[in-house]
Design a protein around this motif. Structure first.
Motif, mmCIF file in Angstrom:
data_model
loop_
_atom_site.group_PDB
_atom_site.id
_atom_site.type_symbol
_atom_site.label_atom_id
_atom_site.label_comp_id
_atom_site.label_asym_id
_atom_site.label_seq_id
_atom_site.Cartn_x
_atom_site.Cartn_y
_atom_site.Cartn_z
ATOM 1 N N SER A 1 0.833 -1.199 0.000
ATOM 2 C CA SER A 1 0.000 0.000 0.000
ATOM 3 C C SER A 1 0.870 1.252 0.000
ATOM 4 C CB SER A 1 -0.932 -0.009 1.212
ATOM 5 O OG SER A 1 -1.685 1.182 1.274
ATOM 6 N N ALA A 2 1.922 1.247 0.829
ATOM 7 C CA ALA A 2 2.842 2.390 0.861
ATOM 8 C C ALA A 2 3.540 2.551 -0.480
ATOM 9 C CB ALA A 2 3.863 2.202 1.977
ATOM 10 N N ASN A 3 3.976 1.439 -1.069
ATOM 11 C CA ASN A 3 4.671 1.492 -2.363
ATOM 12 C C ASN A 3 3.774 2.057 -3.452
ATOM 13 O OD1 ASN A 3 6.690 -1.570 -2.027
ATOM 14 N ND2 ASN A 3 6.896 0.436 -1.097
ATOM 15 N N ARG A 4 2.495 1.705 -3.425
ATOM 16 C CA ARG A 4 1.562 2.237 -4.440
ATOM 17 C C ARG A 4 1.421 3.750 -4.330
ATOM 18 N NH1 ARG A 4 -1.386 -2.638 -3.350
ATOM 19 N NH2 ARG A 4 -2.655 -1.551 -1.805
ATOM 20 N N GLY B 1 3.937 5.598 -3.642
ATOM 21 C CA GLY B 1 5.266 6.127 -3.898
ATOM 22 C C GLY B 1 6.127 6.253 -2.662
ATOM 23 N N LYS B 2 5.766 5.538 -1.598
ATOM 24 C CA LYS B 2 6.499 5.614 -0.343
ATOM 25 C C LYS B 2 7.269 4.317 -0.093
ATOM 26 C CE LYS B 2 2.808 8.428 1.739
ATOM 27 N NZ LYS B 2 1.814 8.481 2.839
ATOM 28 N N SER B 3 8.375 4.449 0.606
ATOM 29 C CA SER B 3 9.147 3.281 1.017
ATOM 30 C C SER B 3 8.807 2.925 2.458
ATOM 31 C CB SER B 3 10.648 3.554 0.900
ATOM 32 O OG SER B 3 11.016 3.742 -0.446
ATOM 33 N N SER B 4 9.068 1.667 2.813
ATOM 34 C CA SER B 4 8.889 1.224 4.192
ATOM 35 C C SER B 4 10.243 0.859 4.771
ATOM 36 C CB SER B 4 7.957 0.007 4.249
ATOM 37 O OG SER B 4 6.632 0.358 3.921
ATOM 38 N N ILE B 5 10.361 1.028 6.070
ATOM 39 C CA ILE B 5 11.603 0.707 6.764
ATOM 40 C C ILE B 5 11.359 -0.471 7.699
ATOM 41 C CG2 ILE B 5 13.375 1.520 8.364
ATOM 42 C CD1 ILE B 5 12.756 4.370 7.436
#
Length: 275
Positions: free
Chosen positions: A206-209, A211-215
């Motif tokens: 969901s974050a990737n969609r 345009g965000k990265s996850s840590i």
């Protein structure tokens, strides 16, 4: 981004808890596990290493660097930053950086405070990191818990402002999701062990969609159910040790499902970080 906080099993910040240091440590074995998983999944990571670890396990720190990972600072002895004066904090970080740079021969670019202990009351400590030449900080968790967090902090990578001045370093906050209108972690430590694998993957996608990265972040002790343990009250024991038996396999599966890199590589490619 993949990150690990490199410390011994007894490095924690619970008042009045004294570890039984006669228990054997499995630190080397735990580190072998983390490096093997990174190697087999083709992932690079940022290892936030205590200066204490550099002093006691310099060969492990060299192995991290030799396998192409970032070696960053986690301070010297896992002391809470908000319990230090700014002079003590700066000296603590510098001591750890000097140890790590001497071992690896490379500049330390980033820092993560023990137990996310950069909070609203000591946010100005980021100025000390800037003075030490740090390129990024990864100490802020945009949540509120009994131990840490700045719930109103930005959730995106940014240049923080202190005393009205934008600092010359990046803040890389820990990933959060919205749950009942509040921020909550999902991809590291207790949250990583608590939430089921499919759920963590779903939130990352969901974050990737967007345009965000996850840590992701974990500690060496979290991949070994046989590691020595602190004697803690029931709630703290649950937070510290819940589902450790399932962490190694979960980590391996998630790393195979996404492309993970280190914080510095992410900043170089997406924020034109110059080192």
């Amino acid at each position: 981004m993949l990150t690990f906080d490199i410390e011994e099993w007894f490095h924690a910040n619970y008042d009045d808890v004294k570890p039984d240091l006669s228990q054997p440590s499995h630190f080397r074995s735990n580190m072998d596990t983390l490096l093997r998983i990174c190697r087999e999944t083709g992932c690079k990571a940022t290892f936030f290493v205590l200066g204490y670890i550099g002093e006691h396990f310099p060969d492990v720190v060299r192995a991290i660097a030799q396998e192409g990972h970032d070696v960053a600072s986690h301070g010297y002895a896992h002391e809470l930053a908000y319990k230090q004066t700014i002079q003590e904090f700066k000296a603590d970080v510098k001591k750890s950086v000097d140890i790590l740079e001497d071992i690896t021969g490379s500049k330390v670019l980033g820092y993560r405070a023990p137990s996310w202990s950069i909070v609203e009351s000591n946010l100005h400590y980021l100025e000390a990191l800037e003075e030490l030449g740090m390129k990024y900080d990864a100490s802020i968790f945009p949540v509120k818990t009994f131990l840490y967090g700045i719930p109103t902090a930005p959730t995106e990578i940014h240049r923080p402002k202190v005393n009205g001045r934008e600092l010359n370093l990046y803040e890389v906050p820990m990933s959060v999701m919205k749950l009942s209108g509040k921020n909550m972690g999902y991809s590291g430590g207790f949250y990583f062990r608590f939430f089921p694998k499919f759920f963590i993957k779903q939130v990352i996608r969901s974050a990737n969609r967007q345009g965000k990265s996850s840590i992701v972040y974990l500690h060496p002790r979290e991949v070994n159910v046989n590691e020595a343990k602190l004697i803690l009250p029931r709630k703290e024991h649950f937070i510290h040790y819940y589902n450790i038996g399932g962490t190694e396999a979960k980590l391996e599966d998630i790393l195979k499902s996404f492309n993970f890199t280190s914080i510095s590589e992410h900043l170089k490619h997406n924020f034109k970080l110059e080192v």
